[in-house]
Design an enzyme around this catalytic site. Sequence first.
Site, PDB file in Angstrom:
ATOM      1  N   LYS A  72       0.831  -1.199   0.000  1.00 19.33           N
ATOM      2  CA  LYS A  72       0.000   0.000   0.000  1.00 19.33           C
ATOM      3  C   LYS A  72       0.873   1.261   0.000  1.00 19.33           C
ATOM      4  CE  LYS A  72      -2.457   2.160   3.327  1.00 19.33           C
ATOM      5  NZ  LYS A  72      -3.165   2.150   4.581  1.00 19.33           N
ATOM      6  N   ASP A  98      -6.879   0.980   0.654  1.00 19.82           N
ATOM      7  CA  ASP A  98      -6.931   1.238   2.096  1.00 19.82           C
ATOM      8  C   ASP A  98      -8.344   0.890   2.575  1.00 19.82           C
ATOM      9  OD1 ASP A  98      -8.605   3.292   1.346  1.00 19.82           O
ATOM     10  OD2 ASP A  98      -7.586   4.826   2.533  1.00 19.82           O
TER      11      ASP A  98
END
Length: 226
Positions: free
Chosen positions: A137, A155
């Site tokens: 991420k 997310d």
Amino acid sequence: MGAVARSYVREGRRRVGSKRARIRPIVERLVAEHPDAVIALRFRSEVDLLVSVMLSAQTTDVTVNRVTERLFQKYRRPEDYLAVPLEELEHDIMPTGTYRQKAKNIRGTMRMLVEEHGGHVPIRIEELVRLPGVGRKTANVVAAERGATQGIVVDTHVRRLSQRLGLTREEDPAKIEHDLQRLVPKADWGRFPHLLIWHGRRVCNARSPRCEDCVLADLCPSSRIA
Ligand code: SF4
């Protein structure tokens, strides 16, 4: 999700049509609705960007920006993070939480930048994820912000909205990213997460989505007003 909710969403999927047909209008409407959808973290350099994304785990962007306003005056280059005792760095980032682990990771990352990358932040995802404490991420965010998008950031907002919009049935972020990569036009990979994040914050909240004010209501199988 219970049996009732599942059948409700299944019914919704029939109503709104295939995700392939919906993805373009979804992106277009979100762009029109959130023209200001950009990263909320503040940074001036590639090193600042990497550190601020590392600090943003388990806390808010507002808190990170408050901390980095002073932090980035004091630490400008990777060497600066290595020049102070670990305890000093821990103290400087304390309000962001889990500061011991974050300080350790930042130091390890800065050491690797100096020793293996000439003090620069690499641009390839494969190299970024080798840095201590940098997961996929974080790597995706850093690469995208530097104009080298190679994936789609997933997310908590991206996961929730992708599921509600019927773009994925997965729970695991890597599998969600894979689903989205097959669906979202590559040119939109960078901005798509920002659009979902801002829509998630402003309209499609975790607890009480405001479907009555949502520009995607007729495209969303989870809409409560359809
Ligand atoms: S607010 Fe409602 S209609 Fe809009 S995306 Fe979320 S669940 Fe769907």
